[in-house]
Design an enzyme around this catalytic site. Structure first.
Site, PDB file in Angstrom:
ATOM      1  CG  ASP A   9      -1.701   1.219   1.423  1.00 56.92           C
ATOM      2  OD1 ASP A   9      -2.337   1.644   0.442  1.00 56.92           O
ATOM      3  OD2 ASP A   9      -1.701   1.794   2.541  1.00 56.92           O
ATOM      4  CG  LEU A  10       1.648   5.731  -1.821  1.00 59.69           C
ATOM      5  CD1 LEU A  10       3.133   5.551  -2.087  1.00 59.69           C
ATOM      6  CD2 LEU A  10       1.016   6.549  -2.947  1.00 59.69           C
ATOM      7  CG  ASP A  11      -1.679   7.550   0.517  1.00 63.01           C
ATOM      8  OD1 ASP A  11      -0.765   8.350   0.297  1.00 63.01           O
ATOM      9  OD2 ASP A  11      -2.623   7.363  -0.270  1.00 63.01           O
ATOM     10  CB  THR A  17       0.153  11.016   2.088  1.00 64.44           C
ATOM     11  OG1 THR A  17      -0.254   9.654   2.131  1.00 64.44           O
ATOM     12  CG2 THR A  17       1.344  11.177   1.174  1.00 64.44           C
ATOM     13  CE  LYS A  45      -3.841   6.525   9.351  1.00 65.20           C
ATOM     14  NZ  LYS A  45      -3.105   6.004  10.504  1.00 65.20           N
ATOM     15  CB  SER A 114      -1.959   2.852  -3.725  1.00 67.33           C
ATOM     16  OG  SER A 114      -2.481   4.089  -3.295  1.00 67.33           O
ATOM     17  CB  ALA A 115      -7.278   3.592  -2.318  1.00 70.29           C
ATOM     18  CG  ASP A 170      -1.861   2.616   6.464  1.00 73.40           C
ATOM     19  OD1 ASP A 170      -2.189   2.251   5.315  1.00 73.40           O
ATOM     20  OD2 ASP A 170      -2.144   3.734   6.924  1.00 73.40           O
TER      21      ASP A 170
END
Ligand code: BG6
Ligand code: MG
Length: 218
Positions: A9-11, A17, A45, A114-115, A170
């Site tokens: 995942d990214l964020d 972020t 999130k 990622s979303a 996360d």
């Protein structure tokens, strides 16, 4: 040596972020005449941009026309991109490059799942884009997490079966999506929140190379 698919995942996993999403959503809420708290931000999130706006409007007991809804999403994203534009490598979360480099050195598949529709831009800003074999983001999916779609596409993109994939997440919705995809889920964050994950670590500094090797050989 086996080849597995490692999906990030990214964020909240690669970069933090959430603080920038918070600033932009708070400003939007303020302009609509209500407050938006950090506790509410926590609940966003892993939630897509449109679903986030809908939740915020509900919290503020406000509804808007479809045209206004689109306008608000654009406004929020424009402010958010202003913060993203100032990001650099110093915002990469602890030990993420170490883990990425170890996976690469061991010929593992590395995907982003990622979303966010801003994923490529963010990875470019922190110079991590070349570390990924595939990028799957909010532009590629029709169903948001906890639907497993994003991770299933990310697995296919690195030629791995879902059961050969490991997801770092996360958010509660993301862990649920990984579990529904029949992948190993690794929660990055608090044990109290991410208890549905197969493994939970505070951050990547707790993830040893021995542990990753174990996952590869599973
Ligand atoms: C997720 C974030 O990764 O992406 C959410 O956790 C965010 O907070 C979502 O709303 C969509 O991001 P973006 O960049 O497309 O607005
Ligand atoms: Mg996240």
């Amino acid at each position: 040596m086996h080849r597995k698919g490692f999906i990030f995942d990214l964020d909240g996993v690669i970069v933090d972020t959430a603080k920038y999403h918070f600033l932009a959503w708070k400003n939007l809420a303020k302009n609509l005449g209500f407050d938006f708290t950090e506790a509410q931000n926590e609940q966003l999130k892993g939630v897509s941009r449109a679903d986030s706006l809908q939740k915020i409007l509900n919290w503020g007991n406000t509804s808007v026309s479809e045209a206004k809804f689109q306008e608000l999403m654009t406004l929020k994203n424009t402010e958010y991109l202003g913060y993203i534009d100032k990001m650099d490598d110093s915002e990469i979360l602890v030990d993420v490059p170490r883990v990425l480099d170890f996976l690469k050195a061991n010929n593992q598949g590395i995907s982003l799942g990622s979303a966010s529709k801003n994923a490529r831009k963010i990875l470019e800003k922190v110079h991590l884009l070349p570390k990924f074999d595939a990028i799957v983001d909010g532009n590629d999916v029709s169903k948001a997490k906890p639907d497993p779609e994003v991770f299933l596409i990310a697995a296919k993109a690195v030629n791995c079966k879902p059961e050969d994939c490991i997801v770092f997440e996360d958010s509660v919705a993301g862990v649920e999506a990984a579990n529904l995809a029949n992948m190993i889920s690794i929660g990055i964050g608090s044990k109290d929140v991410l208890h549905e994950a197969d493994y939970i670590f505070k951050d990547f500094s707790e993830i040893s190379e021995a542990f990753i090797t174990e996952l590869i050989n599973k």
